[in-house]
Design an enzyme around this catalytic site. Structure first.
Site, PDB file in Angstrom:
ATOM      1  N   ARG A 162       0.427 -26.550  86.344  1.00  0.00           N
ATOM      2  CA  ARG A 162       1.845 -26.356  86.654  1.00  0.00           C
ATOM      3  C   ARG A 162       2.184 -26.757  88.088  1.00  0.00           C
ATOM      4  O   ARG A 162       3.360 -26.725  88.487  1.00  0.00           O
ATOM      5  CB  ARG A 162       2.224 -24.886  86.455  1.00  0.00           C
ATOM      6  CG  ARG A 162       2.015 -24.350  85.051  1.00  0.00           C
ATOM      7  CD  ARG A 162       2.190 -22.840  85.016  1.00  0.00           C
ATOM      8  NE  ARG A 162       3.554 -22.440  85.304  1.00  0.00           N
ATOM      9  CZ  ARG A 162       4.422 -22.035  84.376  1.00  0.00           C
ATOM     10  NH1 ARG A 162       4.071 -21.982  83.114  1.00  0.00           N
ATOM     11  NH2 ARG A 162       5.645 -21.686  84.705  1.00  0.00           N
TER      12      ARG A 162
ATOM     13  N   TYR B  26       5.019 -29.224  89.379  1.00  0.00           N
ATOM     14  CA  TYR B  26       6.393 -28.713  89.455  1.00  0.00           C
ATOM     15  C   TYR B  26       6.533 -27.690  90.574  1.00  0.00           C
ATOM     16  O   TYR B  26       7.410 -27.803  91.436  1.00  0.00           O
ATOM     17  CB  TYR B  26       6.779 -28.095  88.110  1.00  0.00           C
ATOM     18  CG  TYR B  26       8.207 -27.628  88.024  1.00  0.00           C
ATOM     19  CD1 TYR B  26       9.249 -28.549  87.977  1.00  0.00           C
ATOM     20  CD2 TYR B  26       8.521 -26.272  87.961  1.00  0.00           C
ATOM     21  CE1 TYR B  26      10.562 -28.137  87.888  1.00  0.00           C
ATOM     22  CE2 TYR B  26       9.835 -25.847  87.872  1.00  0.00           C
ATOM     23  CZ  TYR B  26      10.856 -26.777  87.837  1.00  0.00           C
ATOM     24  OH  TYR B  26      12.159 -26.361  87.752  1.00  0.00           O
TER      25      TYR B  26
ATOM     26  N   GLU C 249       4.606 -26.915  93.263  1.00  0.00           N
ATOM     27  CA  GLU C 249       4.405 -27.404  94.624  1.00  0.00           C
ATOM     28  C   GLU C 249       5.385 -28.523  94.978  1.00  0.00           C
ATOM     29  O   GLU C 249       5.756 -28.689  96.143  1.00  0.00           O
ATOM     30  CB  GLU C 249       2.969 -27.875  94.808  1.00  0.00           C
ATOM     31  CG  GLU C 249       1.930 -26.769  94.693  1.00  0.00           C
ATOM     32  CD  GLU C 249       1.923 -25.826  95.892  1.00  0.00           C
ATOM     33  OE1 GLU C 249       3.004 -25.462  96.401  1.00  0.00           O
ATOM     34  OE2 GLU C 249       0.818 -25.457  96.320  1.00  0.00           O
ATOM     35  N   GLY C 250       5.802 -29.300  93.977  1.00  0.00           N
ATOM     36  CA  GLY C 250       6.820 -30.315  94.231  1.00  0.00           C
ATOM     37  C   GLY C 250       8.110 -29.698  94.714  1.00  0.00           C
ATOM     38  O   GLY C 250       8.741 -30.175  95.674  1.00  0.00           O
ATOM     39  N   LYS C 251       8.528 -28.609  94.069  1.00  0.00           N
ATOM     40  CA  LYS C 251       9.753 -27.920  94.472  1.00  0.00           C
ATOM     41  C   LYS C 251       9.588 -27.237  95.827  1.00  0.00           C
ATOM     42  O   LYS C 251      10.525 -27.177  96.629  1.00  0.00           O
ATOM     43  CB  LYS C 251      10.140 -26.895  93.405  1.00  0.00           C
ATOM     44  CG  LYS C 251      10.651 -27.499  92.110  1.00  0.00           C
ATOM     45  CD  LYS C 251      12.032 -28.106  92.274  1.00  0.00           C
ATOM     46  CE  LYS C 251      12.651 -28.471  90.939  1.00  0.00           C
ATOM     47  NZ  LYS C 251      14.024 -28.994  91.065  1.00  0.00           N
TER      48      LYS C 251
ATOM     49  N   SER D  78      14.854 -21.169  73.639  1.00  0.00           N
ATOM     50  CA  SER D  78      15.075 -22.179  72.597  1.00  0.00           C
ATOM     51  C   SER D  78      13.984 -22.110  71.536  1.00  0.00           C
ATOM     52  O   SER D  78      14.261 -22.217  70.331  1.00  0.00           O
ATOM     53  CB  SER D  78      15.163 -23.579  73.211  1.00  0.00           C
ATOM     54  OG  SER D  78      14.070 -23.826  74.061  1.00  0.00           O
TER      55      SER D  78
ATOM     56  N   PHE E 289      12.176 -19.462  70.557  1.00  0.00           N
ATOM     57  CA  PHE E 289      12.346 -18.275  69.722  1.00  0.00           C
ATOM     58  C   PHE E 289      13.535 -18.426  68.772  1.00  0.00           C
ATOM     59  O   PHE E 289      13.450 -18.061  67.595  1.00  0.00           O
ATOM     60  CB  PHE E 289      12.546 -17.037  70.593  1.00  0.00           C
ATOM     61  CG  PHE E 289      11.302 -16.522  71.270  1.00  0.00           C
ATOM     62  CD1 PHE E 289      10.097 -17.186  71.157  1.00  0.00           C
ATOM     63  CD2 PHE E 289      11.340 -15.361  72.048  1.00  0.00           C
ATOM     64  CE1 PHE E 289       8.948 -16.714  71.781  1.00  0.00           C
ATOM     65  CE2 PHE E 289      10.203 -14.884  72.673  1.00  0.00           C
ATOM     66  CZ  PHE E 289       9.004 -15.556  72.545  1.00  0.00           C
TER      67      PHE E 289
ATOM     68  N   GLN F 264       5.202 -11.710  85.729  1.00  0.00           N
ATOM     69  CA  GLN F 264       6.502 -11.086  85.959  1.00  0.00           C
ATOM     70  C   GLN F 264       7.449 -12.081  86.612  1.00  0.00           C
ATOM     71  O   GLN F 264       7.030 -12.922  87.395  1.00  0.00           O
ATOM     72  CB  GLN F 264       6.367  -9.867  86.878  1.00  0.00           C
ATOM     73  CG  GLN F 264       5.606  -8.696  86.291  1.00  0.00           C
ATOM     74  CD  GLN F 264       5.519  -7.550  87.290  1.00  0.00           C
ATOM     75  OE1 GLN F 264       5.049  -7.719  88.415  1.00  0.00           O
ATOM     76  NE2 GLN F 264       5.989  -6.388  86.900  1.00  0.00           N
TER      77      GLN F 264
END
Length: 325
Positions: free
Chosen positions: A145, A148, A150-152, A192, A194, A279
């Site tokens: 992940r 995303y 670390e990019g942000k 989406s 669920f 969380q």
């Protein structure tokens, strides 16, 4: 009071959040230039806006410089669901980092105000709950992940460096889980997933024991928060959390959706994905105090609208490409 019309760029404007933001800005009388490379969205997601006299759509990848004229920039460009951002992790990082550099460069050249759509994922698997903006996070820098997360995080760094070094007018918001019409049915996001599973009568897949929590904000509330942040005083730079502070477990969400749909689906469990946060809940004290913002759509109401949308979508498969991812 009449709002002066502006020329506004929305990168990632064909996506789930972007399309709703474009609608709001057009309704306020602005000119909107939507920038998207359609990696995780389609032109059909904006079909209802294409003939609008103040709307323009340009295919462009923000990892390359953009040469346009604008007063404000909303930088939303980046795949936001694990299915899409893990598909090409190098490109995901480039979109966040190179994209931020290019949009900041454009804003610097024009003296434009620019907003970065960051994410609650910058907090990682948090050791502080609820998450406050001062918390630096607990992020794995080398996991699946990380492209995303670390990019942000790097994009936020760039925004604040441009602000300090060039006095650029910046706004940074950290977006928590958002849902509503125009989500893609196959984007891997929990709401989406669920809803589609429940409408089809399939087993609802809950990862782990279902005790992990999230907080879900309806899309119209989130878009209102983005707009309020952009219109706030220049000294309000953020980062500011935008999300719904009401927390629920994944099992509770699954059971609520089954009830609202009237489905016969059963809840089944699967192993927890790597680095999946246990969380997630925003502290929105700053948004309340500085923006006068808090979500107003209750979860049952928002889910009912989203279920209606997906119910119509599944009944008309040809519409499946008409939504942003």
């Amino acid at each position: 009071m009449t709002i002066a019309s502006k020329r506004i760029v929305v990168t990632g404007g064909a996506g789930f959040l972007g399309s709703h933001l474009c609608e709001l800005l057009l309704a306020q009388g602005h000119e909107v230039l939507c920038i998207d490379n359609f990696f995780s969205s389609t032109r059909r997601g904006l079909a209802h806006l294409l003939e609008h006299p103040r709307f323009e759509l340009q295919r462009h990848d923000v990892t390359w410089p953009l040469y346009v004229e604008t007063d404000e920039i909303y930088n939303l460009a980046c795949p936001a669901s694990p299915v899409h951002y893990q598909h090409d992790p190098v490109q995901t990082t480039k979109t966040s980092v190179h994209g931020a550099i290019n949009m900041l460069g454009l804003a610097k050249r024009l003296g434009a105000k620019i907003l970065q759509a960051s994410t609650s994922e910058v907090y990682g698997d948090p050791a502080v709950h609820p998450q406050v903006e001062e918390y630096w996070g607990n992020v794995n820098p080398i996991g699946p992940r990380s492209c995303y997360d670390e990019g942000k995080r790097c994009a936020e760094t760039l925004f604040f460096d441009y602000h300090r070094q060039h006095q650029l007018r910046i706004k940074v918001v950290r977006i928590f889980n958002t849902y509503g019409p125009r989500m893609h049915p196959n984007d891997g996001r929990v709401v989406s997933n669920f809803i589609v599973q429940a409408l089809r009568g399939d087993d609802i897949t809950v990862f782990g024991d279902g005790a992990q929590t999230r907080s879900f904000c309806y899309v119209s509330d989130l878009i209102d928060g983005l707009h309020r942040m952009m219109q706030s005083a220049d000294d309000i730079t953020g980062p500011i959390n935008l999300g719904n502070p009401e927390e629920c477990t994944m099992r509770e969400l699954a059971e609520l959706i089954i009830t609202l749909v009237g489905s016969t689906s059963k809840v089944v469990t699967r192993p927890l994905p790597i680095d999946d946060p246990r969380q997630r809940r925003p502290d929105i004290s700053k948004a309340r105090a500085l923006l006068g913002w808090s979500p107003s759509i209750p979860m049952r109401e928002g889910l009912a609208k989203t279920i209606d949308y997906f119910d119509t979508l599944l009944a008309n498969p040809s519409m499946a490409g008409a939504i942003g991812r």
